[in-house]
Write a protein that holds these residues in place. Structure first.
Motif, mmCIF file in Angstrom:
data_model
loop_
_atom_site.group_PDB
_atom_site.id
_atom_site.type_symbol
_atom_site.label_atom_id
_atom_site.label_comp_id
_atom_site.label_asym_id
_atom_site.label_seq_id
_atom_site.Cartn_x
_atom_site.Cartn_y
_atom_site.Cartn_z
ATOM 1 N N LEU A 43 -12.093 -128.487 -44.717
ATOM 2 C CA LEU A 43 -12.437 -127.056 -45.268
ATOM 3 C C LEU A 43 -12.660 -126.398 -43.840
ATOM 4 O O LEU A 43 -12.373 -125.028 -43.761
ATOM 5 C CB LEU A 43 -13.711 -127.104 -45.918
ATOM 6 C CG LEU A 43 -14.130 -125.652 -46.444
ATOM 7 C CD1 LEU A 43 -13.043 -125.033 -47.354
ATOM 8 C CD2 LEU A 43 -15.341 -125.914 -47.330
ATOM 9 N N ALA A 44 -13.423 -126.917 -42.907
ATOM 10 C CA ALA A 44 -13.799 -126.335 -41.392
ATOM 11 C C ALA A 44 -12.386 -125.661 -40.898
ATOM 12 O O ALA A 44 -12.536 -124.855 -40.231
ATOM 13 C CB ALA A 44 -14.371 -127.028 -40.787
ATOM 14 N N LEU A 45 -11.351 -126.756 -40.860
ATOM 15 C CA LEU A 45 -10.005 -126.456 -40.235
ATOM 16 C C LEU A 45 -9.380 -125.283 -40.852
ATOM 17 O O LEU A 45 -8.996 -124.442 -40.156
ATOM 18 C CB LEU A 45 -9.184 -127.454 -40.399
ATOM 19 C CG LEU A 45 -9.362 -128.547 -39.017
ATOM 20 C CD1 LEU A 45 -8.394 -129.892 -39.478
ATOM 21 C CD2 LEU A 45 -9.318 -128.224 -37.861
ATOM 22 N N VAL A 46 -9.643 -125.089 -42.241
ATOM 23 C CA VAL A 46 -9.099 -123.961 -42.961
ATOM 24 C C VAL A 46 -9.827 -122.573 -42.470
ATOM 25 O O VAL A 46 -9.224 -121.565 -42.283
ATOM 26 C CB VAL A 46 -9.021 -124.129 -44.538
ATOM 27 C CG1 VAL A 46 -8.528 -122.746 -45.198
ATOM 28 C CG2 VAL A 46 -8.228 -125.078 -44.824
ATOM 29 N N GLY A 47 -11.135 -122.639 -42.430
ATOM 30 C CA GLY A 47 -11.918 -121.767 -42.178
ATOM 31 C C GLY A 47 -11.660 -121.192 -40.580
ATOM 32 O O GLY A 47 -11.647 -120.150 -40.337
ATOM 33 N N LEU A 48 -11.372 -122.249 -39.819
ATOM 34 C CA LEU A 48 -10.975 -121.727 -38.252
ATOM 35 C C LEU A 48 -9.704 -121.259 -38.306
ATOM 36 O O LEU A 48 -9.568 -120.186 -37.406
ATOM 37 C CB LEU A 48 -10.745 -123.169 -37.463
ATOM 38 C CG LEU A 48 -10.726 -122.766 -35.984
ATOM 39 C CD1 LEU A 48 -11.589 -122.130 -35.248
ATOM 40 C CD2 LEU A 48 -10.486 -124.332 -35.207
ATOM 41 N N ILE A 50 -8.494 -119.187 -40.576
ATOM 42 C CA ILE A 50 -8.556 -117.819 -41.154
ATOM 43 C C ILE A 50 -9.110 -117.017 -40.165
ATOM 44 O O ILE A 50 -8.924 -115.978 -39.886
ATOM 45 C CB ILE A 50 -9.681 -117.934 -42.574
ATOM 46 C CG1 ILE A 50 -8.804 -118.781 -43.781
ATOM 47 C CG2 ILE A 50 -10.009 -116.604 -42.836
ATOM 48 C CD1 ILE A 50 -9.555 -119.160 -44.730
ATOM 49 N N ILE A 51 -10.161 -117.544 -39.312
ATOM 50 C CA ILE A 51 -10.847 -116.629 -38.202
ATOM 51 C C ILE A 51 -9.893 -116.285 -37.390
ATOM 52 O O ILE A 51 -9.762 -114.979 -36.844
ATOM 53 C CB ILE A 51 -11.985 -117.539 -37.694
ATOM 54 C CG1 ILE A 51 -13.370 -117.418 -38.743
ATOM 55 C CG2 ILE A 51 -12.534 -116.742 -36.544
ATOM 56 C CD1 ILE A 51 -14.050 -118.660 -38.290
ATOM 57 N N VAL A 55 -8.822 -112.730 -36.174
ATOM 58 C CA VAL A 55 -8.732 -112.088 -34.696
ATOM 59 C C VAL A 55 -7.540 -111.505 -34.259
ATOM 60 O O VAL A 55 -7.212 -110.388 -33.709
ATOM 61 C CB VAL A 55 -9.152 -113.186 -33.936
ATOM 62 C CG1 VAL A 55 -9.048 -112.821 -32.351
ATOM 63 C CG2 VAL A 55 -10.621 -113.568 -34.124
ATOM 64 N N LEU A 56 -6.172 -112.269 -34.888
ATOM 65 C CA LEU A 56 -4.960 -111.625 -34.512
ATOM 66 C C LEU A 56 -4.629 -110.507 -35.214
ATOM 67 O O LEU A 56 -4.159 -109.656 -34.737
ATOM 68 C CB LEU A 56 -3.812 -112.829 -34.806
ATOM 69 C CG LEU A 56 -3.929 -113.984 -33.942
ATOM 70 C CD1 LEU A 56 -2.979 -115.038 -34.758
ATOM 71 C CD2 LEU A 56 -3.633 -113.328 -32.537
ATOM 72 N N ILE A 57 -5.278 -110.035 -36.516
ATOM 73 C CA ILE A 57 -5.113 -109.026 -37.284
ATOM 74 C C ILE A 57 -6.013 -107.906 -36.593
ATOM 75 O O ILE A 57 -5.348 -106.665 -36.446
ATOM 76 C CB ILE A 57 -5.507 -109.041 -38.674
ATOM 77 C CG1 ILE A 57 -4.653 -109.913 -39.739
ATOM 78 C CG2 ILE A 57 -5.752 -107.966 -39.290
ATOM 79 C CD1 ILE A 57 -5.384 -110.405 -40.931
ATOM 80 N N ALA A 58 -6.975 -108.256 -36.127
ATOM 81 C CA ALA A 58 -7.644 -107.201 -35.421
ATOM 82 C C ALA A 58 -7.072 -106.502 -33.971
ATOM 83 O O ALA A 58 -7.093 -105.554 -33.661
ATOM 84 C CB ALA A 58 -9.405 -107.622 -35.163
ATOM 85 N N ILE A 295 -16.510 -114.158 -44.590
ATOM 86 C CA ILE A 295 -17.787 -114.807 -44.685
ATOM 87 C C ILE A 295 -17.606 -116.105 -44.920
ATOM 88 O O ILE A 295 -18.289 -117.140 -44.427
ATOM 89 C CB ILE A 295 -18.823 -114.360 -45.771
ATOM 90 C CG1 ILE A 295 -19.021 -112.740 -45.581
ATOM 91 C CG2 ILE A 295 -20.039 -114.938 -45.840
ATOM 92 C CD1 ILE A 295 -19.532 -112.339 -44.312
ATOM 93 N N VAL A 296 -16.792 -116.586 -45.884
ATOM 94 C CA VAL A 296 -16.452 -117.966 -46.356
ATOM 95 C C VAL A 296 -15.980 -118.853 -45.214
ATOM 96 O O VAL A 296 -16.504 -119.939 -44.923
ATOM 97 C CB VAL A 296 -15.661 -118.246 -47.591
ATOM 98 C CG1 VAL A 296 -15.099 -119.509 -47.653
ATOM 99 C CG2 VAL A 296 -16.469 -117.448 -48.908
ATOM 100 N N ALA A 297 -15.009 -118.035 -44.280
ATOM 101 C CA ALA A 297 -14.422 -119.022 -43.394
ATOM 102 C C ALA A 297 -15.460 -119.217 -42.082
ATOM 103 O O ALA A 297 -15.602 -120.510 -41.561
ATOM 104 C CB ALA A 297 -13.534 -117.834 -42.603
ATOM 105 N N PHE A 298 -16.499 -118.192 -41.892
ATOM 106 C CA PHE A 298 -17.625 -118.624 -40.942
ATOM 107 C C PHE A 298 -18.386 -119.597 -41.440
ATOM 108 O O PHE A 298 -18.802 -120.362 -40.620
ATOM 109 C CB PHE A 298 -18.147 -117.104 -40.290
ATOM 110 C CG PHE A 298 -17.659 -116.429 -39.280
ATOM 111 C CD1 PHE A 298 -17.387 -116.789 -37.883
ATOM 112 C CD2 PHE A 298 -16.854 -115.224 -39.710
ATOM 113 C CE1 PHE A 298 -16.974 -116.303 -37.058
ATOM 114 C CE2 PHE A 298 -16.007 -114.684 -38.902
ATOM 115 C CZ PHE A 298 -16.073 -114.941 -37.485
ATOM 116 N N THR A 299 -18.721 -119.601 -42.524
ATOM 117 C CA THR A 299 -19.807 -120.355 -43.221
ATOM 118 C C THR A 299 -18.957 -121.765 -43.075
ATOM 119 O O THR A 299 -19.817 -122.872 -42.846
ATOM 120 C CB THR A 299 -19.932 -120.415 -44.529
ATOM 121 O OG1 THR A 299 -20.417 -119.027 -44.645
ATOM 122 C CG2 THR A 299 -21.047 -121.473 -45.451
#
Length: 315
Positions: A43-48, A50-51, A55-58, A295-299
């Motif tokens: 789950l942490a890898l998925v969150g990473l 997504i983040i 960042v790429l989108i931004a 929010i879910v990704a950073f959590t």
């Protein structure tokens, strides 16, 4: 004697116990092993992931908006100016539809990623820096410094967070810079308390006593020895705090005291979409989905870092 002192300095600089020569600098504390433990949490890898995608989108927001306008055959899409009919449903021309003033919702959502990440990272970086300094002073020196700093944080943390944030934004004026400073000024107290506890746990360790015995100054002990060994809980908390800061910015914008129009803020878009939830749900769905996903990704990443940085925590 001189050689012995030089050897002792080397041992202390490396954060090791001078009485041993191979048991300190544990392999479990290396970044390689931290990454290995982190990867076990899917789950942490998925969150990473997504983040990283956010960042790429931004970073490439203009290119993404240009791609949409090219595919849709639209000359120019501006996230702040309405160039299309109002409240169009999602289509090949406008991937997320348009809002009530004809602004492309995809362009606003993508550019909103920039604002949210900028506010989140900036506010947490500033709050973590200030909180680490005050936490180190309170934890290492104790006595009056600890009493003064901790009693101030107790009083500040007792006040309603969102009410105090609204009051400060109203007093100093609505702008992204003000929001960053307000969130940082209200967020450093928690970091200070966490880092103070970590410093207290570390300051009586043998490597700190060895540093004192060879005449290291308090500044050197704090910066070279205590901070690297006590910073792990702060790293975890800062990761979680980024999501909280992003949510706080969206909440302030939703309440009308955050970003100003026509800034493409997720909170502003959610506020505009709630009045048309039944007729045009896309106005609310897309910015809310991006906000929730962030929010879910950073959590998830914060939870994974907590487990990876503390080998005692086994799943």
């Amino acid at each position: 004697m001189t050689a012995l002192n030089e050897e002792l300095v080397v041992d202390v600089e490396s954060g090791s116990d001078p009485s041993t020569d191979h048991s300190v600098a544990p392999e479990a504390s290396s970044w390689r092993n931290i990454w290995k433990r982190f990867k076990r949490n899917r789950l942490a890898l998925v969150g990473l992931f997504i983040i990283a995608a956010l960042v790429l989108i931004a970073v490439f927001a203009p290119l993404l908006v240009r791609l949409e306008s090219t595919i849709g055959g639209i000359a120019r899409l501006d996230p702040e100016i309405g160039t299309s009919p109002a409240r169009l449903q999602p289509s090949a021309d406008h991937w997320f539809g348009t809002d009530k003033t004809g602004r492309d919702l995809f362009a606003r959502t993508v550019y909103g990623t920039r604002i949210s990440l900028l506010v989140g990272f900036s506010a947490v970086l500033l709050a973590t820096t200030v909180g680490t300094v005050f936490g180190a002073l309170a934890g290492y020196f104790g006595k009056w410094a600890d009493t003064l700093i901790m009693r101030f944080t107790d009083v500040a943390l007792a006040l309603p967070y969102i009410v105090l944030a609204i009051a400060l934004v109203v007093v100093f004026g609505r702008s992204l810079v003000t929001i960053v400073l307000v969130l940082a000024s209200l967020g450093w107290m928690s970091t200070a308390r966490i880092f103070r506890s970590s410093i207290i746990q570390q300051k009586n360790q043998e490597y700190v006593e060895a540093a004192r015995s060879i005449g290291c100054s308090s500044w050197r002990i704090i910066t070279r020895h205590l901070v690297p060994n006590a910073i792990q809980p702060v790293i975890v908390y800062a990761t979680l705090a980024i999501g909280t800061a992003i949510l706080s910015e969206a909440a302030l914008s939703f309440l009308g005291v955050g970003a100003l129009e026509p800034t493409p803020s997720w909170g502003l878009m959610i506020n505009h979409g709630r009045s048309a939830l039944r007729s045009d749900p896309h106005l609310l769905f897309f910015p809310a989905a991006f906000l929730a996903l962030t929010i879910v990704a950073f959590t998830a990443v914060g939870d994974g870092l907590r487990d990876a940085l503390d080998p005692k925590l086994k799943r």
